[in-house]
Design a protein around this motif. Structure first.
Motif, PDB file in Angstrom:
ATOM      1  N   UNK A   1       4.304   1.659  -2.947  1.00  0.00           N
ATOM      2  CA  UNK A   1       3.742   0.483  -2.281  1.00  0.00           C
ATOM      3  C   UNK A   1       2.379   0.146  -2.862  1.00  0.00           C
ATOM      4  N   UNK A   2       2.073  -1.132  -2.860  1.00  0.00           N
ATOM      5  CA  UNK A   2       0.736  -1.584  -3.281  1.00  0.00           C
ATOM      6  C   UNK A   2       0.243  -2.620  -2.267  1.00  0.00           C
ATOM      7  N   UNK A   3      -1.041  -2.905  -2.362  1.00  0.00           N
ATOM      8  CA  UNK A   3      -1.579  -4.050  -1.618  1.00  0.00           C
ATOM      9  C   UNK A   3      -2.618  -4.729  -2.511  1.00  0.00           C
ATOM     10  N   UNK A   4      -3.156  -5.821  -2.010  1.00  0.00           N
ATOM     11  CA  UNK A   4      -4.069  -6.586  -2.862  1.00  0.00           C
ATOM     12  C   UNK A   4      -5.380  -5.847  -3.140  1.00  0.00           C
TER      13      UNK A   4
ATOM     14  N   UNK B   1       4.862  -4.983  -2.123  1.00  0.00           N
ATOM     15  CA  UNK B   1       3.526  -5.488  -1.811  1.00  0.00           C
ATOM     16  C   UNK B   1       3.393  -5.598  -0.292  1.00  0.00           C
ATOM     17  N   UNK B   2       2.473  -4.832   0.264  1.00  0.00           N
ATOM     18  CA  UNK B   2       2.319  -4.810   1.720  1.00  0.00           C
ATOM     19  C   UNK B   2       1.797  -6.143   2.264  1.00  0.00           C
ATOM     20  N   UNK B   3       1.057  -6.874   1.440  1.00  0.00           N
ATOM     21  CA  UNK B   3       0.504  -8.142   1.916  1.00  0.00           C
ATOM     22  C   UNK B   3       1.579  -9.205   2.121  1.00  0.00           C
ATOM     23  N   UNK B   4       2.577  -9.182   1.245  1.00  0.00           N
ATOM     24  CA  UNK B   4       3.574 -10.259   1.283  1.00  0.00           C
ATOM     25  C   UNK B   4       4.976  -9.774   1.633  1.00  0.00           C
ATOM     26  N   UNK B   5       5.140  -8.446   1.712  1.00  0.00           N
ATOM     27  CA  UNK B   5       6.474  -7.875   1.958  1.00  0.00           C
ATOM     28  C   UNK B   5       7.474  -8.335   0.890  1.00  0.00           C
ATOM     29  N   UNK B   6       6.955  -8.502  -0.309  1.00  0.00           N
ATOM     30  CA  UNK B   6       7.832  -8.855  -1.427  1.00  0.00           C
ATOM     31  C   UNK B   6       7.799  -7.723  -2.458  1.00  0.00           C
TER      32      UNK B   6
END
Lengths: 451, 212
Positions: A235-238, A74-79
């Motif tokens: 990879x994903x983001x919100x 998750x690119x937003x949280x780097x998790x």
């Protein structure tokens, strides 16, 4: 909506932390390489398509394991968001296998088709051309939509409307995308196909513009889908999650899409095919979509070549045998202004044949930017539908050996069509006839080729 | 006995820990830091770049090579004697266009700094506007752009157009380099200079800024 959307969001706040650099240079390529070795997935550079059912199954298993082992960053949280095997297995067995696109007389239903089945892959042709000239854009779309073999379209992105540039994250982009949608509707009405499928809003690059465009009603759940595509290399983001949820709320079909770049962080077509499967399962988990677009491109900007087509066919066959989602792949060559290019016409034929023998349900951006090119890919898809994988493969190889004339300079649409009547000019029809004759000599047949 | 050729091989094989250790060994043995940098690190990077150009390496190899170089370069920089080199009162805005690659860009940055220039490194994933904005805000004398993959080539053209549109093209000589670029492409695009290797950046900057 995907059964695992809420879990994915939750895990994006609790999963293991990993920097993007570590993810992309260590975890992802290491696991990918190990799985490729474990499943013995090997590309033969002499083969333009992958037709081996056992290797297709291996690609599928490797792709599934890739998702389970690596997860999605998750690119937003780097998790890292991980799914369990049970969750993914359930997503697979509960996946829908059919989707209807467009409405009324123009509705088409994509159902699972195995290689060699009589049902041809549907053709969603490129409509419009990359430009800021809306009149030219519309004329291109009209030439395409009037063709009998046009099963739906994918609008080309508008770079602007006159002086108004398509600037992302501003109302200018929304205006441009609304213009795209208006022109698609106008052209379809002109062609007598008001229920035509319009693919995805291609001039939009942000969730805001996508949502605003659907809010207008010009694109809606009957004629368009909403992109929820995964980002490169797991990879994903919100934004993906917001769009998946919006699609669910509005009853819009999600457009799942995976486009790996070969030779960037993946070594070649084998890893590209594995990644497409992993991507697809990931998107299935968070969006619950049905329609899946998958095509590879090389880091050198190439859309054709044995490595590209092998990757596309391997992923499609793997999915056809194990997932049965309606599968869409690139049906063009990425060449613009190539309406009279032999190379382009052969390339389109190859894309159509590979779609047929790999069990794909449709192609997108099929043909080129004009109606006759749309006709060509549509007729080729129908003529080649029942080829066995081996026959198709041999034909593609044969095409690769044929001589072709040097690519001529790009020709304006007005030299290819009488823009008053939207009828193709003789020079264009002659080129089309040349190719129908060539392919009849190669053993394919289609009723209109005898006219 | 360790040699610079060994370091080159380690960089080429993208082994950061071993390469850093080898760099220290060579510097401790009294080898010229510039030679270690050019013949060891940069030549090793060039080997990876050559493999990429021949389609025998992928972007990931370039990234890993960059990580390897990054492990070595600070050691080399620290070994340059204090006060070596003349400071040049010229500012260079440097960055990677569009993509997240930074190997070549970081090397050029190091060499320009060693060469005495004031380098304003704007990092990776830049848009044409980022270069323009930074050049204007710091009063740059030259813009250096790293173009590593095909879509960034078009963005480089956009940068030159933007500078023209803003009537500042004459203020900023623009040099370019990177895996997908060539002299022919750079000339056609209208760049003021193109470098095949990182060290070319220094020579180009000195030439374009008329530094003796």
């Amino acid at each position: 909506m995907g059964k695992l959307l809420w879990e994915a969001i939750q895990r994006s706040t609790t999963g293991p932390i990993m920097t993007e650099e570590k993810f992309e240079t260590e975890l992802f390529p290491t696991v990918l390489g190990n799985l490729q070795k474990k499943y013995r997935i090997e590309f033969d550079p002499d083969e333009p398509a992958m037709i081996d059912p056992d290797m297709a199954d291996a690609v599928f298993e490797a792709g599934k394991e890739l998702l389970l082992e690596v997860g999605l960053l998750c690119k937003n949280t780097q998790r890292i968001i991980k799914f369990t095997q049970e969750e993914i297995e359930e997503a697979i067995v509960t996946a829908k296998h059919e989707v209807t696109l467009g409405h009324g007389r123009e509705a088409v239903t994509l159902s699972p088709r195995a290689p060699g089945e009589a049902q041809h892959p549907y053709c969603f042709n490129a409509a419009g051309v990359i430009t800021t000239d809306v009149e030219l854009y519309k004329q291109h779309a009209m030439t395409v939509m009037q063709e009998a073999t046009c099963d739906g379209v994918i609008p080309m992105p508008l770079f602007g409307v006159g002086d108004i540039k398509n600037v992302a994250e501003t109302p200018a982009q929304t205006f441009v995308c609304l213009t795209e949608a208006r022109i698609m509707n106008e052209a379809a009405t002109w062609a007598g196909k008001p229920g035509l499928f319009f693919g995805i809003p291609m001039s939009a690059t942000t969730p805001h513009t996508l949502i605003s465009t659907f809010a207008s009603g010009l694109y809606n759940k009957h004629n368009c889908t909403l992109p929820v595509q995964i980002l490169q290399d797991m990879r994903v983001d919100y934004d993906r999650f917001n769009l998946a949820y919006y699609a669910d709320q509005q009853g819009i079909e999600p457009w799942m899409s995976s486009s790996p770049t070969l030779y960037a962080y993946i070594t070649g077509p084998e890893q590209g095919a594995m990644q497409i499967i992993a991507h697809t399962l990931g998107m299935l988990a968070y969006s619950g979509g049905t329609l899946t677009q998958a095509m590879s491109v090389s880091v050198y900007g190439e859309y054709t070549g044995n490595d590209i087509t092998w990757c596309n066919s391997a992923a499609a066959l793997a999915a056809e045998r194990n997932l049965k989602l309606p599968w869409v792949c690139f049906g063009g060559t990425g060449s613009e202004g190539a309406a009279l290019s032999d190379d382009h016409w052969y390339g389109v034929a190859v894309a159509a044949i590979i779609a047929c023998i790999s069990g794909m349900e449709a192609t997108w951006l099929s043909g080129g930017h004009t109606g006759i090119e749309a006709r060509w890919v549509g007729e080729m898809s129908r003529a080649a539908a029942q080829l066995s994988p081996q026959q198709g493969l041999e034909l593609v190889k044969k095409i690769g050996t044929l001589e072709r004339a040097p690519t001529p300079k790009p020709i304006p649409l007005s030299d290819l069509y009488d823009l008053g009547t939207m009828r193709p000019r003789q020079i264009f029809l002659d080129h089309y006839r040349k190719f129908t004759r060539i392919f009849m000599d190669l053993g394919l047949d289609y009723p209109t080729w005898h006219c | 006995m360790a040699t610079i050729a060994d370091l080159r091989q380690l960089v080429s094989d993208t082994k950061p820990d071993e390469a850093a250790e080898m760099t220290s060994t060579l510097l401790d043995a009294g080898l010229d830091p510039m030679e270690v940098l050019e013949e060891g690190v940069m030549s090793g990077l060039q080997d990876v770049g050559d493999r990429f150009a021949a389609k025998k390496a992928i972007v990931l190899d370039l990234v890993r090579a960059g990580v390897t170089a990054k492990a070595c370069v600070p050691l080399i920089q620290a070994s340059f004697p204090e006060g070596e080199g003349v400071k040049i009162d010229k500012k260079i805005v440097l960055g990677t266009m569009l993509s997240q690659h930074n190997i070549g860009k970081n090397l050029v940055s190091t060499l320009l700094s060693i060469g005495g220039f004031e380098v304003i490194d704007i990092g990776e994933k830049n848009s044409p506007f980022d270069f323009y904005e930074k050049a204007e805000s710091v009063g740059a004398d030259l813009i250096a752009v790293s173009v590593v993959f095909a879509p960034a080539m078009e963005k480089f053209n956009e940068l030159l157009s933007l500078l023209n549109e803003m009537n500042v093209r004459d203020k900023y000589p623009v040099i370019v380099g990177g895996a997908v670029t060539s002299q022919k492409w750079a000339s056609e695009a209208g760049a003021d200079g193109w470098g095949a290797q990182a060290k070319d950046g220094v020579e180009l900057a000195r030439k374009l800024l008329s530094i003796e």
